[in-house]
Motif scaffolding. Structure first.
Motif, PDB file in Angstrom:
ATOM      1  N   CYS A   6       5.627  38.772 -16.571  1.00  0.00           N
ATOM      2  CA  CYS A   6       5.900  39.853 -17.517  1.00  0.00           C
ATOM      3  C   CYS A   6       6.957  40.770 -16.894  1.00  0.00           C
ATOM      4  CB  CYS A   6       4.601  40.629 -17.772  1.00  0.00           C
ATOM      5  SG  CYS A   6       4.880  42.177 -18.646  1.00  0.00           S
ATOM      6  N   GLN A   8       7.684  43.691 -17.521  1.00  0.00           N
ATOM      7  CA  GLN A   8       7.226  45.082 -17.459  1.00  0.00           C
ATOM      8  C   GLN A   8       6.334  45.333 -16.246  1.00  0.00           C
ATOM      9  OE1 GLN A   8       8.132  47.446 -19.480  1.00  0.00           O
ATOM     10  NE2 GLN A   8       6.573  49.022 -19.503  1.00  0.00           N
ATOM     11  N   CYS A   9       5.364  44.427 -16.014  1.00  0.00           N
ATOM     12  CA  CYS A   9       4.367  44.700 -14.965  1.00  0.00           C
ATOM     13  C   CYS A   9       4.263  43.570 -13.946  1.00  0.00           C
ATOM     14  CB  CYS A   9       3.004  44.966 -15.602  1.00  0.00           C
ATOM     15  SG  CYS A   9       2.207  43.476 -16.226  1.00  0.00           S
ATOM     16  N   CYS A  20       1.524  40.035 -22.854  1.00  0.00           N
ATOM     17  CA  CYS A  20       1.044  40.128 -21.469  1.00  0.00           C
ATOM     18  C   CYS A  20      -0.405  40.600 -21.527  1.00  0.00           C
ATOM     19  CB  CYS A  20       1.891  41.107 -20.677  1.00  0.00           C
ATOM     20  SG  CYS A  20       1.185  41.492 -19.056  1.00  0.00           S
ATOM     21  N   CYS A  23      -0.631  44.286 -19.424  1.00  0.00           N
ATOM     22  CA  CYS A  23      -0.091  45.566 -19.916  1.00  0.00           C
ATOM     23  C   CYS A  23       0.127  45.590 -21.433  1.00  0.00           C
ATOM     24  CB  CYS A  23       1.213  45.900 -19.190  1.00  0.00           C
ATOM     25  SG  CYS A  23       2.616  44.897 -19.722  1.00  0.00           S
TER      26      CYS A  23
HETATM   27 ZN   LIG Z   1       2.723  43.039 -18.416  1.00  0.00          ZN
END
Ligand SMILES: [Zn+2]
Ligand SMILES: [Zn+2]
Ligand SMILES: [Zn+2]
Length: 348
Positions: A6, A8-9, A20, A23
């Motif tokens: 992911c 983002q995280c 995901c 998150c």
């Molecule tokens: Zn994520």
């Protein structure tokens, strides 16, 4: 296949994920970069230039398309010529399963950097798929999974696990999967592109696999009439491969793609095997290379063989059938090497 994350995280996500699980970000796969991207409007990392392929709305695809692209389908879905009638409820789930397998196939073909379109001056058209059901309206028509002139037909019933397992047992096949079908049928396509168009390759092919011009129907008939006990293991990767030189190539090609995808997975997991044996030299391996970029076939096969023994042992611990129910003879090894080297020369 590689491990996706992911953006983002950094949580690992599967190739098929649209979300995901850590998150909650919406994710899509971008074929041109072979990675997951964010499509959340509120995330700083989200890419505003992309939207989902229109098959996303049928739960059949998580790939991305550029917003300014007039084609609504991604490069994997755009290969479909016919999809089943989705107004019939049981078609939907089966088609989604076919798409999972097909997307994994297209991922490998992107990694191999092979052209799926018709080349200039070639007799081979671009690659396309027909996913057909023998139930259409009130009509019944026989659908055969197969390949002809760039077009791969897959019988929707192959996505029915009970049906596929029944056929697998009936024909005593140790291995029958959806992805196996896709890999096999593309073997016929690439034979036409890589081998048939090249006189030198064709003669090497005939020396290793046999005469591709022998009558197809007769060969298949002889194969189905053959008595049990025929010793095919020495020369062929599967019994079906012994039916005709072109089937042998397609089976070998499919097998090659199994090896590549699995070794790529091992590479991304950093798998290392150092078995506790008195002499472990031949059973050790280290997945420290990406097989898709490896020219030396020996390196690939030297890593592969110890891994198959390990994964089979793990499956047996779980009371499951062998993950890898194959034995690679010397002859089969030469055929796999030929596939690897021919393909390597052909890649873009
Ligand atoms: Zn994520
Ligand atoms: Zn798509
Ligand atoms: Zn075939």
């Amino acid at each position: 296949m590689k491990i996706f994350q992911c953006p983002q995280c950094s949580h690992p996500v599967y190739f098929e994920n649209t979300l995901c699980l850590k998150c909650g970000s919406s994710l899509g796969f971008l074929g041109s970069r072979q990675e997951m991207i964010l499509i959340d409007g509120n995330s700083y990392a989200a890419d505003p230039n992309y939207r989902y392929c229109s098959n996303y709305y049928q739960n059949a695809c998580n790939w991305m398309v550029r917003k300014d692209d007039p084609i609504e389908l991604c490069q994997a879905c755009n290969l479909n010529r016919t999809i089943p009638d989705l107004s019939i409820p049981e078609h939907v789930g089966k088609w989604q399963k076919l798409e999972v397998a097909k997307h994994r196939l297209v991922y490998s073909l992107l990694k191999l950097n092979v052209d799926l379109n018709a080349a200039n001056n070639s007799r081979v058209p671009g690659l396309a798929f027909d996913f057909l059901s023998h139930h259409s309206g009130n009509q019944h028509k026989k659908v055969m999974t197969g390949y002809l002139n760039g077009l791969i037909t897959i019988n929707l019933d192959e996505a029915d696990n009970v049906h596929r397992e029944y056929i697998r047992e009936k024909f005593s096949e140790p291995y029958r999967t959806l992805i196996g079908h896709f890999r096999h049928e593309t073997g016929h396509y690439f034979w036409e592109k890589i081998i048939r168009e090249n006189d030198q390759k064709l003669s090497q092919f005939r020396w290793l696999f046999g005469d591709d011009t022998q009558d197809y129907n007769q060969a298949l008939q002889a194969y189905y009439n053959r008595k049990a006990g025929f010793q095919w293991q020495h020369q062929y990767i599967s019994e079906y491969a012994s039916s005709h030189p072109l089937e042998d190539w397609a089976e070998t090609w499919a097998h090659y793609l199994h090896v590549m995808d699995t070794l790529e997975t091992a590479f991304y997991f950093g798998m290392v095997l150092q078995p506790k044996l008195d002499d472990n030299a031949s059973m050790s391996m280290s997945s420290d290379f990406d097989p898709y970029t490896e020219k030396d076939f020996k390196r690939i096969i030297d890593a592969w063989l110890p891994m198959t023994y390990a994964v089979n042992s793990i499956n047996r611990s779980m009371g499951l059938q062998d993950l890898y129910p194959f034995v690679i003879s010397e002859q089969v090894l030469n055929k796999l090497k030929f596939v690897h080297e021919s393909l390597f020369e052909f890649r873009l």
